[in-house]
Design a protein around this motif. Structure first.
Motif, PDB file in Angstrom:
ATOM      1  N   SER A 135     -24.469  28.488   2.535  1.00 50.42           N
ATOM      2  CA  SER A 135     -23.311  28.080   1.730  1.00 50.42           C
ATOM      3  C   SER A 135     -23.574  28.259   0.241  1.00 50.42           C
ATOM      4  O   SER A 135     -22.635  28.416  -0.542  1.00 50.42           O
ATOM      5  CB  SER A 135     -22.952  26.627   2.024  1.00 50.42           C
ATOM      6  OG  SER A 135     -24.072  25.771   1.837  1.00 50.42           O
ATOM      7  N   GLU A 136     -24.848  28.251  -0.151  1.00 48.92           N
ATOM      8  CA  GLU A 136     -25.209  28.453  -1.545  1.00 48.92           C
ATOM      9  C   GLU A 136     -25.016  29.937  -1.893  1.00 48.92           C
ATOM     10  O   GLU A 136     -25.675  30.800  -1.305  1.00 48.92           O
ATOM     11  CB  GLU A 136     -26.656  28.024  -1.778  1.00 48.92           C
ATOM     12  CG  GLU A 136     -26.920  26.551  -1.502  1.00 48.92           C
ATOM     13  CD  GLU A 136     -26.955  26.192  -0.016  1.00 48.92           C
ATOM     14  OE1 GLU A 136     -26.765  25.015   0.317  1.00 48.92           O
ATOM     15  OE2 GLU A 136     -27.152  27.116   0.820  1.00 48.92           O
ATOM     16  N   GLU A 221     -24.775  27.051   6.705  1.00 54.56           N
ATOM     17  CA  GLU A 221     -26.105  26.479   6.496  1.00 54.56           C
ATOM     18  C   GLU A 221     -26.179  25.774   5.149  1.00 54.56           C
ATOM     19  O   GLU A 221     -25.815  26.336   4.112  1.00 54.56           O
ATOM     20  CB  GLU A 221     -27.196  27.545   6.576  1.00 54.56           C
ATOM     21  CG  GLU A 221     -28.586  26.944   6.354  1.00 54.56           C
ATOM     22  CD  GLU A 221     -29.731  27.876   6.690  1.00 54.56           C
ATOM     23  OE1 GLU A 221     -30.835  27.669   6.154  1.00 54.56           O
ATOM     24  OE2 GLU A 221     -29.520  28.811   7.496  1.00 54.56           O
ATOM     25  N   PHE A 222     -26.667  24.536   5.195  1.00 54.80           N
ATOM     26  CA  PHE A 222     -26.992  23.731   4.014  1.00 54.80           C
ATOM     27  C   PHE A 222     -28.465  24.001   3.725  1.00 54.80           C
ATOM     28  O   PHE A 222     -29.345  23.592   4.487  1.00 54.80           O
ATOM     29  CB  PHE A 222     -26.723  22.258   4.341  1.00 54.80           C
ATOM     30  CG  PHE A 222     -27.203  21.261   3.319  1.00 54.80           C
ATOM     31  CD1 PHE A 222     -26.409  20.914   2.245  1.00 54.80           C
ATOM     32  CD2 PHE A 222     -28.429  20.632   3.466  1.00 54.80           C
ATOM     33  CE1 PHE A 222     -26.833  19.968   1.319  1.00 54.80           C
ATOM     34  CE2 PHE A 222     -28.870  19.678   2.545  1.00 54.80           C
ATOM     35  CZ  PHE A 222     -28.063  19.352   1.477  1.00 54.80           C
ATOM     36  N   THR A 223     -28.768  24.707   2.607  1.00 57.79           N
ATOM     37  CA  THR A 223     -30.079  25.322   2.419  1.00 57.79           C
ATOM     38  C   THR A 223     -30.864  24.588   1.341  1.00 57.79           C
ATOM     39  O   THR A 223     -31.082  25.108   0.236  1.00 57.79           O
ATOM     40  CB  THR A 223     -29.917  26.817   2.070  1.00 57.79           C
ATOM     41  OG1 THR A 223     -28.881  27.377   2.878  1.00 57.79           O
ATOM     42  CG2 THR A 223     -31.195  27.578   2.332  1.00 57.79           C
ATOM     43  N   SER A 224     -31.307  23.400   1.677  1.00 60.63           N
ATOM     44  CA  SER A 224     -32.079  22.591   0.733  1.00 60.63           C
ATOM     45  C   SER A 224     -33.565  22.879   0.902  1.00 60.63           C
ATOM     46  O   SER A 224     -34.075  22.900   2.025  1.00 60.63           O
ATOM     47  CB  SER A 224     -31.806  21.106   0.968  1.00 60.63           C
ATOM     48  OG  SER A 224     -32.662  20.306   0.181  1.00 60.63           O
ATOM     49  N   ALA A 225     -34.262  23.076  -0.209  1.00 56.25           N
ATOM     50  CA  ALA A 225     -35.707  23.340  -0.156  1.00 56.25           C
ATOM     51  C   ALA A 225     -36.370  22.824  -1.429  1.00 56.25           C
ATOM     52  O   ALA A 225     -36.835  23.598  -2.263  1.00 56.25           O
ATOM     53  CB  ALA A 225     -35.978  24.821   0.027  1.00 56.25           C
ATOM     54  N   ASN A 234     -28.024  23.367   9.680  1.00 56.91           N
ATOM     55  CA  ASN A 234     -26.772  24.042   9.996  1.00 56.91           C
ATOM     56  C   ASN A 234     -25.716  22.980  10.285  1.00 56.91           C
ATOM     57  O   ASN A 234     -25.974  22.031  11.037  1.00 56.91           O
ATOM     58  CB  ASN A 234     -26.931  24.965  11.193  1.00 56.91           C
ATOM     59  CG  ASN A 234     -27.744  26.194  10.848  1.00 56.91           C
ATOM     60  OD1 ASN A 234     -27.605  26.745   9.764  1.00 56.91           O
ATOM     61  ND2 ASN A 234     -28.614  26.620  11.741  1.00 56.91           N
ATOM     62  N   VAL A 235     -24.564  23.133   9.688  1.00 56.83           N
ATOM     63  CA  VAL A 235     -23.451  22.204   9.872  1.00 56.83           C
ATOM     64  C   VAL A 235     -22.434  22.886  10.781  1.00 56.83           C
ATOM     65  O   VAL A 235     -21.945  23.974  10.475  1.00 56.83           O
ATOM     66  CB  VAL A 235     -22.819  21.824   8.526  1.00 56.83           C
ATOM     67  CG1 VAL A 235     -21.642  20.879   8.731  1.00 56.83           C
ATOM     68  CG2 VAL A 235     -23.869  21.193   7.600  1.00 56.83           C
ATOM     69  N   ILE A 236     -22.129  22.245  11.906  1.00 57.25           N
ATOM     70  CA  ILE A 236     -21.269  22.825  12.934  1.00 57.25           C
ATOM     71  C   ILE A 236     -20.024  21.957  13.092  1.00 57.25           C
ATOM     72  O   ILE A 236     -20.134  20.728  13.242  1.00 57.25           O
ATOM     73  CB  ILE A 236     -22.005  22.922  14.288  1.00 57.25           C
ATOM     74  CG1 ILE A 236     -23.350  23.655  14.126  1.00 57.25           C
ATOM     75  CG2 ILE A 236     -21.136  23.610  15.330  1.00 57.25           C
ATOM     76  CD1 ILE A 236     -23.243  25.085  13.673  1.00 57.25           C
TER      77      ILE A 236
END
Length: 657
Positions: A135-136, A221-225, A234-236
């Motif tokens: 999503s980013e 996808e919520f891509t936090s790192a 992953n948001v479904i």
């Protein structure tokens, strides 16, 4: 590449008596209704108010349900982790496949690979898929590569779209560093770009959804790192009713904020769940026992997490996150497709505790015992994390990498010698370290669900109630139930599934105390296009004297072998692989493994969890297949064979109702 196209759809796993090879074929092709339940269905004993586990009493499909409806539930296979050109990294990797292309691939059609050849799914089409682009900056790289757009005129865009693998890796590093340091220009976050890409995801899902035959789920996808430590989810979504824009790690890198946002969506009627993945690359952060800000967890936190995050992705291309050998030294099969570096770099992981699912389950029941709440109550799925717009591309013989032009050829992923050599005497030239990382990647995995029909509501309900299983690629079917009230002959009865639901709980549920010791029904069936089964195991975790412990029990053996009760292990069945052809042993292994097992160490006062792990006979790893086709010996630094496997979601024993 493989170009087979068998008939579509998941075969129902019907409740029949123990069968041989001919009976198995009949079972896989059967569409007969299961027998009526001897008892009325019971409500599940779960702590999470999940949808009812018990199957409907009627064997007939109620009005409004789809063809293939089965009240005893069918096994459906899918991929809930798929990237297309809309993901910034996939686009840099020269991937131009669209969400529509991803769905076409999942249905069995050929699509183009970034390295210039066609690819096609090996085996039958999938049953369900979610495209989950990052999503980013979603859609931003395609916009940046479109002449005349405002973002295309930025200096940072120069050099992002090379076809040279070395420059691609450099461009990827620039983008990741810009993301991590929040230094990319605001044009990359333009809401108009995000809106167009998010609409493309939704429209493709709507066009390709075919209830009863093929289910699409909208996702991202919520891509936090934070500091490079992986906290991706992953948001479904349950339906086409989704928020106007995704909630991203650019809004907040703390998953707690994502879960609160999901609560807000739910209050507006938007149903969604989050699935963390690659905890193996989190350096202990994914399942640490404090909140991200270091504050202690409490019941409100645990409830928030469990409400929004009922599942975990236990296996995928970037390794398996079941357990690590250092955490499970008495588990001979713990060292399976381990990737022990950060995601997207060669920085080594140093903290394995907090990064693997089994250890998290143990920490969860210990917190339940000591503090009265459990934040780590997960069911299991697998998925691929393909960045080739190729969901379900998990066959060892048909492996074509993950990241487009960068690893699309065997020499790029270190499975054949460089410069046309036919042996491994010369050192591997790997200045960027990417080959070493690609060598640890897997041809994995798939999500399995037990659902009444192939539709969005039914698939999503199965995900919510955790009646799910994961595989490393083969389409093994696994069923797992527990009860204090199962008859001793259940495993051989024609109505075993109906009885198992009516008198117990399936995987994903809680088992509450009753008189005696519980019985566990384990039933695994091989993938007709895969290897034969070697053994079925129970992985148990429990609390004893204030400590969390674990043990692996073999519970069913192939080839008429019997479990050694002293060692809790099956004898070796003698299966092997001819490495000159990758042909497995003939006449070794089982079509199915089925048993009713009682835990010899059961203590009614001890909190515990149980899950099934099923192992196939050894087979060639993807890297060995690459070497065989090249005429070179396999890379001596890599496993030559693997035991493909499947995992059921756990059942938790709660000693106090």
């Amino acid at each position: 590449m493989q170009d087979r196209k068998p008939p579509r759809g998941a075969a129902a796993f019907k409740s029949l008596a123990v069968i041989g090879a001919a009976g198995l074929t009949a079972l896989l092709l059967s569409s007969a209704s299961p027998l009526a339940s001897p008892k009325a269905p019971v409500q599940p004993t779960t702590a999470d108010a999940a949808p009812a586990h018990a199957a409907p009493a009627s064997a007939e499909a109620p009005a409004g349900h789809l063809p293939g409806y089965n009240p005893d539930r069918n096994a459906y296979f899918g991929d809930l982790h798929v990237h297309t050109k809309l993901s910034f990294d996939a686009y840099i990797f020269n991937v131009r496949g669209t969400p529509d292309d991803a769905y076409r691939f999942a249905k069995g059609e050929a699509i183009g690979h970034a390295a210039g050849f066609d690819i096609r799914l090996a085996g039958q089409p999938l049953d369900f898929v979610a495209v989950t682009d990052h999503s980013e900056y979603i859609g931003a790289l395609e916009e940046a590569n479109t002449p005349g757009t405002p973002i295309s005129k930025l200096d940072i865009v120069k050099g992002l779209f090379s076809t040279d693998p070395a420059q691609i890796r450099a461009a990827f590093t620039r983008m990741v560093e810009g993301y991590e340091h929040n230094s990319l220009p605001d044009e990359f976050k333009d809401k108009k770009i995000t809106d167009r890409a998010w609409r493309e995801v939704q429209d493709a899902a709507a066009r390709n959804n075919d209830p009863g035959r093929f289910t699409t789920l909208v996702g991202y996808e919520f891509t936090s790192a934070p500091d490079g430590r992986n906290l991706h989810r992953n948001v479904i979504f349950k339906s086409a009713d989704v928020p106007a824009l995704p909630y991203t790690a650019l809004d907040s890198r703390d998953p707690e904020d994502l879960w609160r946002t999901m609560d807000g969506w739910r209050a507006r009627g938007i149903q969604a769940l989050a699935i963390p993945h690659n905890s193996n690359g989190s350096d202990g952060l994914m399942f640490q026992t404090t909140r991200l800000d270091g504050q202690p967890m409490d019941k409100a936190y645990a409830d928030l997490r469990r409400r929004n995050e009922p599942l975990v992705e236990i296996t995928q291309v970037k390794g398996t996150s079941d357990t690590h050998p250092s955490l499970s030294p008495n588990d001979e099969w713990a060292n399976f497709e381990i990737m022990d570096t950060y995601i997207g770099s060669n920085r080594p992981v140093t903290k394995f505790k907090g990064g693997y699912v089994r250890e998290a389950l143990k920490d969860g029941i210990l917190m339940e015992e000591q503090k009265g709440f459990n934040p780590f109550k997960f069911g299991f799925i697998g998925s691929s994390d393909t960045h080739n717009a190729a969901p379900g591309s998990v066959d060892e013989r048909n492996y074509f990498g993950k990241v487009g032009r960068v690893d699309g050829k065997p020499v790029q992923r270190g499975s054949i010698p460089q410069n046309g050599a036919k042996d491994w005497s010369a050192p591997v030239d790997d200045p960027g370290g990417s080959i070493a990382r690609f060598q640890t990647w897997s041809a994995s995995g798939l999500a399995g669900v037990w659902a009444e029909e192939n539709s969005r509501p039914a698939i999503f309900a199965a995900l919510q109630r955790r009646e799910t299983f994961a595989t490393s690629g083969p389409r093994m079917r696994v069923r797992f139930f527990a009860s204090f009230d199962y008859p001793d002959d259940l495993a051989g009865r024609a109505d075993l599934v109906r009885t198992a639901y009516a008198r117990g709980v399936p995987m994903g549920g809680d088992l509450l105390p009753a008189k005696g010791a519980p019985k566990f029904l384990i039933w695994a069936m091989r993938d007709p296009n895969g290897g034969f089964l070697q053994r079925a195991q129970i992985v148990k975790g429990w609390i004893e004297n204030g400590q969390a412990k674990e043990q692996v029990f073999d519970v069913a053996c192939s080839d008429n072998l019997k479990v050694d009760p002293a060692a809790n292990r099956c004898p070796d069945n003698g299966a092997s692989v001819d490495l000159t052809t990758c042909e497995p042993s003939r006449f070794k292994g089982a079509l199915e493994l089925r048993t009713l097992w009682t835990d010899p160490t059961f203590d009614p006062k001890q909190r515990a969890f149980y899950y099934v792990r099923v192992l196939e006979n050894p087979s060639c790893r993807w890297s060995t297949w690459d070497a065989l086709r090249n005429g070179a010996p396999p890379n001596p630094k890599l496993p030559v064979t693997i035991n493909e496997r499947a995992w059921s979601s756990p059942i938790w024993y709660e000693p106090r109702a």
